[in-house]
Design an enzyme around this catalytic site. Structure first.
Site, PDB file in Angstrom:
ATOM      1  N   HIS A  43       7.852 -11.075  10.828  1.00 15.53           N
ATOM      2  CA  HIS A  43       7.669 -12.026  11.917  1.00 15.53           C
ATOM      3  C   HIS A  43       8.650 -11.749  13.051  1.00 15.53           C
ATOM      4  CE1 HIS A  43       6.125 -15.846  13.412  1.00 15.53           C
ATOM      5  NE2 HIS A  43       7.334 -16.054  13.867  1.00 15.53           N
ATOM      6  N   GLU A  88       2.185  -9.296   8.453  1.00 23.59           N
ATOM      7  CA  GLU A  88       2.669 -10.665   8.269  1.00 23.59           C
ATOM      8  C   GLU A  88       1.548 -11.517   7.694  1.00 23.59           C
ATOM      9  OE1 GLU A  88       4.685 -13.838  11.330  1.00 23.59           O
ATOM     10  OE2 GLU A  88       2.877 -12.770  11.909  1.00 23.59           O
ATOM     11  N   ASN A  97      16.252  17.211  -4.332  1.00 28.98           N
ATOM     12  CA  ASN A  97      16.360  18.350  -5.225  1.00 28.98           C
ATOM     13  C   ASN A  97      16.351  17.913  -6.683  1.00 28.98           C
ATOM     14  OD1 ASN A  97      17.229  21.395  -5.320  1.00 28.98           O
ATOM     15  ND2 ASN A  97      18.435  20.306  -6.834  1.00 28.98           N
TER      16      ASN A  97
END
Lengths: 666, 166
Positions: free
Chosen positions: A55, A77, A389
């Protein structure tokens, strides 16, 4: 005109920072939400937090005219609202959609602020989102507080979901204009204008949220969202959210340049304070000398000067105390918890793990460990590489792990802590470790080594740091492009840190990063070596001693002493730095320094007292000097080099000297 | 390389402004844009185990500036500082370096067409340090490429103990 532009830039920058924080929070919330998908516990708290964050982004974005950001934020929202009203069940797909949405908002914020091209795939995502949402949305609702025509939206909501076309958008815009006019009219007490043609837009498009101060009525009432939600979020939604956030985070943003300026001033203050102290003590000494000399001519003025000298001393002492406090405060301000950087990682690990079909758990500890802000910024990328990795190459697939008797989910632990004047960061995984055979094979294939070369495990690991090296068979977009390890090492070195790798085949790998805490002001012991002053960080100093020559033994050509039963090797600073000078035949003045339990005696010519010094880095142009970690400017303007205890200790130990000394039973 | 002139032109336009100084009987010049200030000789704090041409560092209003002895850099014999010895404090990018020169002459304006490429070797100074040669009447000004002069990359990497744990 320029004023207006200037302000806008500030607001845009603020918006970007705020959005970054909010999006980070959204990420954290989504990760939590994901975990709670299958649990019966209510998730309304998290969803509420998501809703509020979205919001705020919507509102802020709208204020600056970033309609893209606003639009997507609004849709998300909307979805969150359905979730918290239990109108939509929580599922993995929902969380996935939210994750993607959050990423799009991030990209949109970026492109809005920098003017870069908007992200790909936005339209497809949005229509997917709309379709998903439409299934759960109510098709009838009441808009509270409005007596105007609602039929347009009602009718629209009841129609089949179709993709909006440009014409639809135009019509929608026209509708919005009309609504705005209506609202304005209502505010001024005029009768509402008649309804226009129902827009051909088939699905209820989100109304453009215009939370400008001019409109006092809750304009959001016009959004096609179930009425119950709307009045709560009325009039000053942004401010409310802000206030809520404000109570949680008692922080302000400070331009780091301003901090640096402040820090410089403090540095100068420290130098000057030392000078004043010096003057005061010189004066006092002078007074004491003159007093004992009983020189009649001085006697008269002695009575005047002596108290002055005392006053000066007192003032200097007070100045010293105050300066200390200011300095500590400033240093603290620059320090931020490393958690700032760690925050992004759970999401990263989750994404990479998912993409690779692996199950990985990231355990973080020591997130509250402080370090200088500039380092925090730099250390993020290397850590990201390492984590990628570990997930990509370190952790095996769930099946492979099971076959090995390991739990299906791999664990990567990210650990940070202080040690001495360093910060240590460890990335440990319980994966398969570095396959040294693969490394050797790759090395041979890349022509880095020949098949005859016999390399120790450590040397094989070092191969990984060669630019372009990579054992990945498939070059994935995640890693394996061979840009990993050597870049990490280079980055760490640039931060004047140390990068180390340990690996046990089948069990796992640990990457260790050691970084110096750049506390620019430290306590130091000044020593004189061949007519020059050097500074030794007091942190590392254990004690200083004067040792007569007979007590100095020589073992395999290296000088050592015995201190409380322990054999301590000696390093002559004059020799280490090739300064020349001549050796005192009768004695050695030693500063015993210690690091990680290892002790070394640094041989100097004399001790010159303790002092607080401001560390100034030696320019890049000079390069890295082994044994020197920087320099400082003393009270009299002269330069004193700061000794890097670490390299001197290593000098004494790595070359095996100490080992030999210890084992020869001195 | 005809690019040299183009490069200079790009940087300076039609006229090159140089701060000229003397070194071992020859006249040299550096682009004025790169010169921050010129100071008298001061005591230089020696930095041990630094590259040979790196004299040390000085304190310039609270900042540590590394100092290069240009004679040593160019392989000339060292001399004791005289009253005219100066330190030219240069700034390239965000790096500041001071270079010790025998004396500083003046600021010269050399039209770009009077700048020629450097021959293989000028006054014993390798071409990698030279941007070009400017002609002003009878005078020959050897234009230095400061980035090369202060570059320490080709020098041996001073490997510290990174990567090796005690």
């Amino acid at each position: 005109m320029s004023d207006e532009l200037f302000n806008r830039e500030e607001f845009v920058a603020y918006f970007r920072d705020e959005a970054e924080e909010l999006l980070q929070q959204i990420d954290a919330d989504l990760l939590q939400l994901e975990e709670s998908v299958n649990s019966p516990d209510p998730h309304s708290e998290i969803v509420n937090s998501l809703f509020r964050a979205l919001h705020t982004i919507k509102g802020s974005g709208g204020m600056l005219g970033f309609t893209d950001v606003q639009g997507v934020a609004h849709k998300l929202e909307n979805l969150c609202d359905l979730l918290r009203k239990d109108r939509m069940p929580l599922s993995e797909s929902v969380v996935d959609i939210l994750f993607h949405g959050r990423d799009f908002v991030t990209d949109l914020v970026e492109s809005a602020v920098t003017g870069a091209a908007p992200p790909h795939g936005l339209t497809e995502y949005l229509s997917r989102l709309d379709q998903f949402v439409a299934i759960y949305e109510e098709t009838s609702y009441v808009i509270e507080g409005r007596t105007g025509p609602e039929t347009t939206f009602e009718a629209a909501a009841q129609q089949e979901t179709k993709e909006a076309s440009a014409a639809d958008v135009d019509a929608f815009e026209a509708e919005v204009e009309r609504l705005l006019a209506e609202a304005e009219a209502m505010r001024q007490g005029a009768p509402a204008p008649a309804a226009a043609e129902p827009p051909p837009a088939p699905e209820p498009p989100p109304a453009v949220n215009v939370p400008t101060p001019a409109f006092e009525i809750p304009l959001e009432a016009a959004t096609p969202v179930p009425a119950a939600a709307v009045p709560e979020e009325s009039a000053k939604p942004q401010k409310a959210a802000e206030a809520k956030r404000g109570s949680i985070h008692q922080t302000i943003r400070v331009d780091i340049e301003r901090l640096d300026a402040l820090l410089n001033l403090v540095g100068e203050l420290v130098i000057n304070r030392t000078r004043i102290s010096d003057i005061a003590s010189t004066l006092e000494r002078l007074m004491a000398d003159k007093a004992t000399a009983r020189d009649g001519t001085i006697g008269a003025s002695h009575g005047i000067i002596a108290p002055l000298a005392k006053d000066l001393s007192d003032s200097a002492a007070l100045l010293a105390r105050t300066t200390n406090e200011i300095q500590e405060s400033i240093m603290k301000v620059r320090m931020v918890p490393i958690g700032q950087v760690f925050d992004r990682f759970p999401r990263l690990v989750r994404d990479v793990a998912k993409a690779r079909g692996k199950e990985v758990q990231l355990v973080i500890s020591g997130a509250e460990t402080d370090l200088d802000k500039t380092i925090v910024d730099e250390v993020g990328e290397p850590l990201m590489h390492l984590l990628r990795n570990s997930v990509d190459h370190g952790i095996e697939s769930p099946d492979a792990r099971e076959a090995r008797g390991k739990p299906r989910a791999g664990t990567i632990s990210l650990n940070a802590y202080h040690e001495g004047n360093q910060i240590i960061i460890e990335v440990t995984d319980d994966g398969g470790g570095i396959d040294l055979e693969k490394v050797r094979a790759r090395g041979i294939r890349q022509g880095l080594i020949s098949s005859e070369d016999r390399l120790s495990d450590r040397e094989l690991i070092e191969l990984i740091f060669t630019p372009g090296f990579s054992t990945a068979e498939v070059i994935s977009d995640v890693s394996g492009r061979g840009v990993g390890m050597d870049v990490v090492k280079k980055n760490i070195t640039r931060l004047k840190g140390i990068f180390d790798v340990d690996s046990i085949a089948g069990q796992g790998t640990r990457f260790t990063i050691k970084l110096p805490l750049t506390l620019a002001i430290i306590q130091a012991l000044l020593v004189r070596v061949v007519d020059e002053l050097y500074a030794i960080p007091l942190d590392s100093v254990i004690e200083s001693q004067r040792i007569e020559m007979p007590d100095v033994r020589t073992v395999h050509g290296n000088e050592v002493i015995t201190l409380r039963g322990q054999v301590v090797p000696l390093v002559r600073i004059a020799d280490f730095f090739e300064l020349g000078g001549h050796r005192d035949p009768d004695k050695v003045m030693i500063v015993i320094v210690g690091l990680q339990g290892k002790q070394v005696g640094l041989v100097v010519d004399s001790f010159e007292g303790e002092q607080e010094i401001v560390i100034k880095p030696l320019s890049d142009v000079v390069g890295r000097i082994p044994g020197i970690s920087g320099a400082t400017i003393l009270g009299n303007g002269s330069i004193s080099l700061i000794i890097d205890v670490h390299s001197l200790v290593s000098e004494a130990y790595v070359s095996g000297k100490a080992a030999r000394a210890e084992f020869s039973g001195v | 390389m005809a690019d040299t002139r183009e490069q200079i032109q790009q940087l300076s336009g039609e006229v090159v402004q140089l701060v000229s100084f003397r070194l071992g009987g020859e006249e040299y010049g550096v682009n004025i844009a790169q010169v921050q200030e010129i100071i008298r000789m001061v005591e230089i704090t020696h930095v041990p185990r630094a590259p040979r041409f790196m004299e040390g560092v000085i304190n310039l209003r609270g900042q540590l500036i590394p100092i290069i002895d240009l004679r040593t850099r160019f392989g000339m014999s060292r001399i004791d500082p005289t009253k005219s010895t100066r330190i030219v404090v240069t700034e390239i990018g965000n790096k500041r370096v001071g270079i010790v020169v025998d004396s500083v002459s003046e600021v010269l304006n050399i039209p770009i067409e009077n700048v020629e490429d450097a021959p293989e070797m000028v006054a014993g100074v390798g071409t990698e340090y030279i941007q070009g040669v400017g002609k002003l009447g009878e005078r020959l000004i050897i234009m230095l490429d400061l980035t090369m002069v202060i570059s320490t990359e080709e020098k041996q990497q001073l490997e510290t103990v990174e990567g090796t744990s005690p």
